[in-house]
Design a protein around this motif. Structure first.
Motif, mmCIF file in Angstrom:
data_model
loop_
_atom_site.group_PDB
_atom_site.id
_atom_site.type_symbol
_atom_site.label_atom_id
_atom_site.label_comp_id
_atom_site.label_asym_id
_atom_site.label_seq_id
_atom_site.Cartn_x
_atom_site.Cartn_y
_atom_site.Cartn_z
ATOM 1 N N PRO A 56 0.817 -1.219 0.000
ATOM 2 C CA PRO A 56 0.000 0.000 0.000
ATOM 3 C C PRO A 56 0.853 1.273 0.000
ATOM 4 O O PRO A 56 1.685 1.469 0.891
ATOM 5 C CB PRO A 56 -0.801 -0.127 1.300
ATOM 6 C CG PRO A 56 -0.899 -1.589 1.550
ATOM 7 C CD PRO A 56 0.410 -2.161 1.057
ATOM 8 N N GLY A 57 0.665 2.101 -0.999
ATOM 9 C CA GLY A 57 1.382 3.377 -1.089
ATOM 10 C C GLY A 57 2.739 3.292 -1.764
ATOM 11 O O GLY A 57 3.382 4.315 -2.011
ATOM 12 N N VAL A 58 3.213 2.074 -2.052
ATOM 13 C CA VAL A 58 4.527 1.900 -2.676
ATOM 14 C C VAL A 58 4.340 1.502 -4.146
ATOM 15 O O VAL A 58 3.658 0.517 -4.443
ATOM 16 C CB VAL A 58 5.364 0.816 -1.965
ATOM 17 C CG1 VAL A 58 6.682 0.577 -2.702
ATOM 18 C CG2 VAL A 58 5.631 1.219 -0.516
ATOM 19 N N THR A 59 4.934 2.273 -5.025
ATOM 20 C CA THR A 59 4.853 1.974 -6.458
ATOM 21 C C THR A 59 6.225 1.572 -6.957
ATOM 22 O O THR A 59 7.235 2.135 -6.521
ATOM 23 C CB THR A 59 4.377 3.226 -7.234
ATOM 24 O OG1 THR A 59 3.127 3.634 -6.700
ATOM 25 C CG2 THR A 59 4.216 2.935 -8.713
ATOM 26 N N CYS A 60 6.272 0.594 -7.845
ATOM 27 C CA CYS A 60 7.573 0.211 -8.381
ATOM 28 C C CYS A 60 7.773 0.819 -9.761
ATOM 29 O O CYS A 60 6.825 1.068 -10.512
ATOM 30 C CB CYS A 60 7.767 -1.297 -8.369
ATOM 31 S SG CYS A 60 7.097 -2.130 -9.760
ATOM 32 N N LEU A 61 9.026 1.078 -10.044
ATOM 33 C CA LEU A 61 9.410 1.821 -11.235
ATOM 34 C C LEU A 61 10.532 1.042 -11.917
ATOM 35 O O LEU A 61 11.588 0.818 -11.307
ATOM 36 C CB LEU A 61 9.926 3.182 -10.751
ATOM 37 C CG LEU A 61 10.151 4.307 -11.702
ATOM 38 C CD1 LEU A 61 8.820 4.773 -12.283
ATOM 39 C CD2 LEU A 61 10.821 5.460 -10.946
ATOM 40 N N ALA A 62 10.279 0.594 -13.148
ATOM 41 C CA ALA A 62 11.328 -0.138 -13.869
ATOM 42 C C ALA A 62 12.508 0.801 -14.104
ATOM 43 O O ALA A 62 12.361 1.868 -14.696
ATOM 44 C CB ALA A 62 10.780 -0.661 -15.189
ATOM 45 N N THR A 63 13.667 0.425 -13.582
ATOM 46 C CA THR A 63 14.877 1.240 -13.709
ATOM 47 C C THR A 63 16.041 0.336 -14.126
ATOM 48 O O THR A 63 16.997 0.141 -13.377
ATOM 49 C CB THR A 63 15.198 1.947 -12.368
ATOM 50 O OG1 THR A 63 14.980 1.019 -11.291
ATOM 51 C CG2 THR A 63 14.318 3.162 -12.165
ATOM 52 N N PRO A 64 15.952 -0.252 -15.325
ATOM 53 C CA PRO A 64 16.987 -1.188 -15.761
ATOM 54 C C PRO A 64 18.307 -0.477 -16.035
ATOM 55 O O PRO A 64 18.353 0.735 -16.178
ATOM 56 C CB PRO A 64 16.387 -1.755 -17.056
ATOM 57 C CG PRO A 64 15.520 -0.657 -17.581
ATOM 58 C CD PRO A 64 14.937 0.004 -16.356
ATOM 59 N N GLY A 65 19.355 -1.276 -16.125
ATOM 60 C CA GLY A 65 20.677 -0.739 -16.444
ATOM 61 C C GLY A 65 21.721 -1.420 -15.590
ATOM 62 O O GLY A 65 22.539 -2.194 -16.085
ATOM 63 N N HIS A 66 21.681 -1.171 -14.287
ATOM 64 C CA HIS A 66 22.589 -1.889 -13.380
ATOM 65 C C HIS A 66 22.335 -3.383 -13.523
ATOM 66 O O HIS A 66 23.265 -4.174 -13.658
ATOM 67 C CB HIS A 66 22.336 -1.400 -11.955
ATOM 68 C CG HIS A 66 23.156 -2.074 -10.915
ATOM 69 N ND1 HIS A 66 24.525 -1.968 -10.841
ATOM 70 C CD2 HIS A 66 22.794 -2.899 -9.889
ATOM 71 C CE1 HIS A 66 24.965 -2.695 -9.825
ATOM 72 N NE2 HIS A 66 23.938 -3.274 -9.230
ATOM 73 N N THR A 67 21.065 -3.761 -13.481
ATOM 74 C CA THR A 67 20.634 -5.108 -13.864
ATOM 75 C C THR A 67 19.419 -4.949 -14.782
ATOM 76 O O THR A 67 18.761 -3.908 -14.758
ATOM 77 C CB THR A 67 20.233 -5.961 -12.636
ATOM 78 O OG1 THR A 67 19.138 -5.313 -11.966
ATOM 79 C CG2 THR A 67 21.386 -6.147 -11.666
ATOM 80 N N PRO A 68 19.089 -5.973 -15.565
ATOM 81 C CA PRO A 68 17.988 -5.809 -16.533
ATOM 82 C C PRO A 68 16.617 -5.670 -15.885
ATOM 83 O O PRO A 68 15.724 -5.059 -16.461
ATOM 84 C CB PRO A 68 18.070 -7.073 -17.396
ATOM 85 C CG PRO A 68 18.861 -8.055 -16.600
ATOM 86 C CD PRO A 68 19.807 -7.248 -15.749
ATOM 87 N N GLY A 69 16.462 -6.234 -14.681
ATOM 88 C CA GLY A 69 15.147 -6.176 -14.039
ATOM 89 C C GLY A 69 15.119 -5.279 -12.819
ATOM 90 O O GLY A 69 14.267 -5.450 -11.956
ATOM 91 N N HIS A 70 16.053 -4.334 -12.760
ATOM 92 C CA HIS A 70 16.141 -3.462 -11.578
ATOM 93 C C HIS A 70 14.864 -2.641 -11.402
ATOM 94 O O HIS A 70 14.307 -2.122 -12.357
ATOM 95 C CB HIS A 70 17.344 -2.522 -11.719
ATOM 96 C CG HIS A 70 17.685 -1.781 -10.459
ATOM 97 N ND1 HIS A 70 16.902 -0.774 -9.949
ATOM 98 C CD2 HIS A 70 18.728 -1.919 -9.599
ATOM 99 C CE1 HIS A 70 17.455 -0.323 -8.829
ATOM 100 N NE2 HIS A 70 18.563 -1.000 -8.597
#
Ligand SMILES: [Zn+2]
Length: 209
Positions: A131-145
């Motif tokens: 609740p209240g936490v959204t995930c944001l795809a931020t690849p680069g360091h790893t592909p699924g970061h």
């Protein structure tokens, strides 16, 4: 535990990556972000227990599958029954169904944190795993970061680090895709969040970076 922001705490043990706790609005549930090295599990569980949080942890949010972030997740899951959330592409590298993109990462990929007794919940970006936490795809360091946002806070994992002079990328030999890593840095910088909680180093006020 150190208070970072309302309902956000940083665990005090120092090994591995930074571990954070987010409480849901009514404080009946807690999420643990990046539990740390495999051998950190006992101290993480102890710190959660001392703070009356162990029974409240329903979710373990992992920014990426490096040992210093995900390593303790299986034991903390076993102790809490929490769901473990991880980016799909990192789970595939961990399970050997996706080839890591650099020699160093292929070497790291031979390590696996061990069985997740309650399985893994996979993220592609954009989900609200807690609740209240959204995930944001931020690849680069790893592909699924994945980075996570909560209110005015961004948990950046190893997508980018902070220094006294601005953002800093992790070393190239640790980077799966440098172009994606820079795009993810820009994404995080452009969020407008105020508090920057990195995987390594101290919490910083983002507008100062
Ligand atoms: Zn990492």
């Amino acid at each position: 535990m150190q208070s970072v922001y309302p309902s956000v705490f940083r665990l005090s043990r120092g090994a591995g990556a930074n571990a954070y706790v987010v409480l849901a609005g009514d404080t009946s549930r807690a999420a643990l972000i990046d539990p740390g090295m495999p051998w950190d599990a006992g101290s993480v569980i102890g710190e959660l227990r001392r703070n009356g949080l162990l029974d409240k942890v329903t979710d373990i949010l992992v920014t990426h599958a490096d040992i210093d972030h995900v390593g303790a997740a299986p034991k903390v899951q076993a102790a809490t029954g929490a769901a473990v959330w991880l980016g799909r592409a990192d789970a595939e590298v961990m399970d050997g169904t996706r080839r890591a993109s650099t020699a160093y990462r292929r070497l790291l990929g031979r390590w696996h944190p061990g069985p997740f007794t309650k399985g893994l919940s996979l993220l592609d970006g954009g989900e609200e795993p807690f609740p209240g936490v959204t995930c944001l795809a931020t690849p680069g360091h790893t592909p699924g970061h994945m980075a996570f946002t909560f209110g005015d806070v961004v948990f950046a994992g190893d997508a980018v680090l902070g220094t006294d002079h601005g953002f800093r990328q992790l070393p190239g030999f640790l980077t799966s895709d440098p172009t994606q890593a820079l795009a993810s840095e820009r994404l995080i910088a452009g969020l407008g969040a105020r508090w920057f909680c990195p995987g390594h180093g101290r919490v910083r006020e983002l507008k100062a970076l």
